[in-house]
Design a protein around this motif. Sequence first.
Motif, PDB file in Angstrom:
ATOM      1  N   THR A   1       2.685   9.528  -6.917  1.00 52.08           N
ATOM      2  CA  THR A   1       3.432  10.779  -6.963  1.00 52.08           C
ATOM      3  C   THR A   1       4.540  10.727  -8.009  1.00 52.08           C
TER       4      THR A   1
ATOM      5  N   GLN B   1       0.832  -1.204   0.000  1.00 51.60           N
ATOM      6  CA  GLN B   1       0.000   0.000   0.000  1.00 51.60           C
ATOM      7  C   GLN B   1       0.872   1.262   0.000  1.00 51.60           C
ATOM      8  N   PHE B   2       1.930   1.253   0.817  1.00 54.90           N
ATOM      9  CA  PHE B   2       2.862   2.384   0.830  1.00 54.90           C
ATOM     10  C   PHE B   2       3.455   2.607  -0.562  1.00 54.90           C
TER      11      PHE B   2
ATOM     12  N   THR C   1      -2.393   6.328   4.827  1.00 50.11           N
ATOM     13  CA  THR C   1      -1.682   5.049   4.883  1.00 50.11           C
ATOM     14  C   THR C   1      -0.842   4.971   6.157  1.00 50.11           C
ATOM     15  N   VAL C   2      -0.174   6.072   6.482  1.00 55.43           N
ATOM     16  CA  VAL C   2       0.622   6.114   7.720  1.00 55.43           C
ATOM     17  C   VAL C   2      -0.292   5.916   8.931  1.00 55.43           C
TER      18      VAL C   2
ATOM     19  N   VAL D   1       0.905   4.022  -3.127  1.00 57.33           N
ATOM     20  CA  VAL D   1       0.633   5.446  -2.930  1.00 57.33           C
ATOM     21  C   VAL D   1       1.833   6.287  -3.373  1.00 57.33           C
ATOM     22  N   ALA D   2       3.035   5.790  -3.028  1.00 54.88           N
ATOM     23  CA  ALA D   2       4.234   6.538  -3.419  1.00 54.88           C
ATOM     24  C   ALA D   2       4.383   6.566  -4.934  1.00 54.88           C
TER      25      ALA D   2
ATOM     26  N   ALA E   1      -3.007  12.633  -3.426  1.00 52.86           N
ATOM     27  CA  ALA E   1      -2.037  11.553  -3.164  1.00 52.86           C
ATOM     28  C   ALA E   1      -1.380  11.751  -1.800  1.00 52.86           C
ATOM     29  N   LEU E   2      -1.159  13.000  -1.437  1.00 55.20           N
ATOM     30  CA  LEU E   2      -0.563  13.304  -0.139  1.00 55.20           C
ATOM     31  C   LEU E   2      -1.520  12.903   0.991  1.00 55.20           C
TER      32      LEU E   2
ATOM     33  N   TYR F   1      -1.376   9.289   1.337  1.00 58.06           N
ATOM     34  CA  TYR F   1      -0.142   8.862   1.994  1.00 58.06           C
ATOM     35  C   TYR F   1      -0.285   8.993   3.513  1.00 58.06           C
ATOM     36  N   ARG F   2      -0.830  10.132   3.943  1.00 58.74           N
ATOM     37  CA  ARG F   2      -1.038  10.349   5.386  1.00 58.74           C
ATOM     38  C   ARG F   2      -1.979   9.295   5.951  1.00 58.74           C
TER      39      ARG F   2
END
Lengths: 202, 242
Positions: free
Chosen positions: A16, A8-9, A82-83, A12-13, A75-76, A79-80
């Motif tokens: 970008t 998943q990380f 996902t964290v 998402v990365a 996307a940001l 990402y957040r």
Amino acid sequence: MTNQTKAQFIAVASITSELSAVMVVAKEISLAAANAKAIAFRAGDKAKGFQPITDFINELAKETIELVTNINIYALVLYRLTVEEFQKTVTYNKFELAAKMAEGAVHAKSMQEPVDHAKLAMQDCQRRFRRDVSQLLGQLEAVMHHARAARVIAANSRIEASQAGEYLQSLQAVAESVDKAAHTIHDNVQRCRIALSIYRNS
Amino acid sequence: MKMTKIYEGSHQWIMFGRDEGKPNNIIDTNQYVVRTTNRCLLLDPGGAELFAPMMAAVLHHAPVNQITDLFASHQDPDVISSLGLWDQALTNAKLHAPALWEGFLRHYSCDSIEYVPIPDNGGSIKLESVELQLIPAHYLHSSGNFHVYDPQAKILMSGDVGGAIEGPGTPVFVDNFAAHVEKMRYWHQRWMPSNQAKRVWIERVRNLDIDILAPQHGRMFKGDDVKRFLDWFDALQVGIAV
Ligand SMILES: [Fe+2]
Ligand SMILES: [Fe+2]
């Protein structure tokens, strides 16, 4: 970290990174449009059909850049999320472990509430992630649409270019570069979509 | 997790440590719990790795909703890196920790737990009818550092002071002071930065009536060994790395 979380990380990365390439290409299209406009102006009547096309290409490039800028913000957020989901999952696992280790303790049952709560928090993150992925896929679809439109325009440009006499070659080059750029955008965005599609709301 | 009751009166003190499931590469720690009728205070609750075994152990003594207070002697990860997890497990709790470290400790997440900053000159924690004193121990080893003294139980929880590193399964009390000295000499020489801070702390602590000195690492000191420790520490030169 589980393989699923890692994937998943990475997914998402990758949005970008793919999109930053799209951005570069969209800017190239915009430049090609300006170039074509100058040539068409010099060609005058011979490139009459080409002039509105250059405006159209320019517009399309601008819209693509705008869309991609928006998607990057999204996307940001993803990402957040996902964290956050990762952290909530760690918490849930630790709570569950504590509950398991407490088996037989006088107050073991009192751990149930924090466990349930942590589970809900984790599931809520997963739900928000899937929802946001669905929305992002919609926006990526819009970029694909633009890329397809650009390819159609490139084909039309070639036809118009063929009537431009001594300007044929330079206008054909413009059409060529728009076509190539649209192709790249299409491919990159397609990769994003494939990477994300497993997370979409079913 | 091994549990040892070290005081039983109107309230209880329980020592938790020697966790068998602990990964080898993290330092062994002692956690202490003060239990009154309806409340429970965790002293230096430990690192994130220790959260699950520690929570499970506490559940032998109190339900989750009666864990109302946490205390962190200083900011170290072995002391309080579990904060973010307690923060999500406890709904109505306070963290008593040095005011100096507030902005730092909040990096571990402290949203639902109320941070009660301890001013430099100390203070107290009231747990129902029990009042615990917060004794300044700055620069021992952390620049903002407190110990907890219980005048009723005559226990001083002394953070990293009195610590020693030993293998797994070590007894919880010092049984041969002379032999124990070698296990804690380097620890104190290397970790404690200031001879002056040490002197001031010893002066302060000598005025307290202490039955048990309870450090965060190694073994506790009981009876005459408490005075022996203070005398030994008094004579030791610290801050040797410069
Ligand atoms: Fe420390
Ligand atoms: Fe420590």
